[in-house]
Write an enzyme that holds these catalytic residues in place. Structure first.
Site, PDB file in Angstrom:
ATOM      1  N   SER A  46      42.675  34.357  36.708  1.00 13.70           N
ATOM      2  CA  SER A  46      43.220  33.001  36.723  1.00 13.70           C
ATOM      3  C   SER A  46      44.544  32.983  35.961  1.00 13.70           C
ATOM      4  CB  SER A  46      42.224  32.018  36.096  1.00 13.70           C
ATOM      5  OG  SER A  46      41.748  32.494  34.858  1.00 13.70           O
ATOM      6  N   ASP A  84      39.156  40.931  34.201  1.00 12.15           N
ATOM      7  CA  ASP A  84      38.969  40.844  35.648  1.00 12.15           C
ATOM      8  C   ASP A  84      39.678  41.993  36.346  1.00 12.15           C
ATOM      9  OD1 ASP A  84      37.442  38.888  36.904  1.00 12.15           O
ATOM     10  OD2 ASP A  84      38.952  37.328  36.602  1.00 12.15           O
ATOM     11  N   LYS A 114      35.045  42.735  35.177  1.00 15.50           N
ATOM     12  CA  LYS A 114      34.354  41.823  36.096  1.00 15.50           C
ATOM     13  C   LYS A 114      35.007  41.976  37.456  1.00 15.50           C
ATOM     14  CE  LYS A 114      35.091  37.102  36.114  1.00 15.50           C
ATOM     15  NZ  LYS A 114      35.651  36.922  37.482  1.00 15.50           N
ATOM     16  N   GLU A 116      34.793  40.492  41.718  1.00 14.73           N
ATOM     17  CA  GLU A 116      34.240  39.494  42.638  1.00 14.73           C
ATOM     18  C   GLU A 116      33.536  40.177  43.810  1.00 14.73           C
ATOM     19  OE1 GLU A 116      37.326  36.799  43.919  1.00 14.73           O
ATOM     20  OE2 GLU A 116      37.836  36.233  41.853  1.00 14.73           O
ATOM     21  N   GLU A 183      29.814  31.065  40.482  1.00  9.85           N
ATOM     22  CA  GLU A 183      30.874  30.045  40.536  1.00  9.85           C
ATOM     23  C   GLU A 183      30.652  29.059  41.680  1.00  9.85           C
ATOM     24  OE1 GLU A 183      34.904  31.378  40.082  1.00  9.85           O
ATOM     25  OE2 GLU A 183      35.722  29.405  40.578  1.00  9.85           O
TER      26      GLU A 183
HETATM   27  O1  KIV Z   1      39.630  34.304  36.520  1.00  9.14           O
HETATM   28  C1  KIV Z   1      38.863  33.500  35.985  1.00  9.14           C
HETATM   29  O2  KIV Z   1      39.236  32.694  35.114  1.00  9.14           O
HETATM   30  C2  KIV Z   1      37.467  33.500  36.408  1.00  9.14           C
HETATM   31  C3  KIV Z   1      36.576  32.415  35.886  1.00  9.14           C
HETATM   32  C4  KIV Z   1      36.956  31.119  36.463  1.00  9.14           C
HETATM   33  C5  KIV Z   1      35.143  32.725  36.070  1.00  9.14           C
HETATM   34  O3  KIV Z   1      37.065  34.356  37.133  1.00  9.14           O
END
Ligand code: KIV
Length: 256
Positions: A46, A84, A114, A116, A183
């Protein structure tokens, strides 16, 4: 000497203590969250929308994540920091995915990655875990697939799509993730997944029956002039507050 939270600490919280997680992308914010006692910080992709001003997360690269995650790690002592895997870094092949995960871990100092996706990503998830890297799964609304999904919409509203998300959750658990983000799925579906899997679920826009909650920090404190998703209940309006502080500085300067 403070002890940083580990995957074992996070796993042990399931059913006992709710997990708190917020995003951070820089050193001073990371310090605030860590000193407040947050359990986990997510250096989310994000970053693309929140910090870099993009329309979505698709333009974020591995180098951006390393740059921001290493600053976040330096600002923390107690919480777990998760980074991420950005768009394009885990979709090509399990081999390339492991290379990117290793690169992220080695050059940022985070404790986990993390990524997706559910069943479609299982080979990659298994390979990353086999390399000794803890993984957080992320299912339901997966923002990197915004074009495929036709927008940022609640997922799992039909019986068929709900079943697919439950299958994703079970596949991720079997692959060995130590936690998973749910989510924007219906509350009842998030509750069912939370009761089905043995790893902690961390919800965003998925009700309160999950094992924890994650939010974008800037949304929580209203440090944005964008419309917030309806599930965010901001605790402040930092955007307006900061404007008024800057106005004070301007007025003070003009008076000198
Ligand atoms: O990138 C992010 O902030 C996210 C969250 C919204 C879970 O993946």
């Amino acid at each position: 000497m403070p002890k940083r939270k580990t995957v074992l600490d996070i796993q042990a919280m399931k059913g006992k203590d709710k997990i708190s997680m917020l995003t951070a992308y820089d050193y001073p914010t990371a310090k605030v969250l860590d000193q407040a006692g947050i359990d986990m910080i997510l250096v989310g992709d994000s970053l693309g929308n929140v910090i870099l001003g993009h329309q979505n997360t698709l333009g974020v690269r591995v180098e951006h994540m390393i740059h921001h995650a290493s600053a976040v790690v330096k600002g923390t002592e107690n919480c777990m920091v998760v980074v991420d895997m950005p768009f394009g870094s885990f979709q090509v092949s399990p081999e390339k995915t492991v290379e990117h995960a290793i690169n992220l871990m080695a050059h940022s100092g985070v404790q986990a990655v993390k990524l997706e996706g559910g069943t479609a990503m299982i080979d990659s998830v298994c390979k990353i875990i086999a390399a000794g890297i803890p993984v957080v799964g992320h299912i339901g609304l997966v923002p990197q697939s915004v074009h495929k999904l036709g927008g940022y919409k609640i997922q799992g509203k039909t019986q068929e799509s709900a079943k697919a998300i439950i299958e994703d959750a079970i596949a991720l658990e079997q692959a060995g993730v130590f936690a998973m983000v749910l989510e924007c799925i219906p509350d009842a579906l998030a509750q069912k997944i939370t009761q089905t899997v043995n790893v902690p679920t961390i919800g965003i826009g998925s009700g309160s029956a999950t094992d924890g909650q994650v939010l974008v920090f800037h949304d929580l404190v209203g440090f944005t002039d964008q419309k917030l998703p309806s599930f965010v209940h901001p605790v402040a309006n930092m955007h307006q507050e900061l404007i008024s502080h800057v106005k004070t500085f301007i007025a003070r300067t003009k008076e000198q």
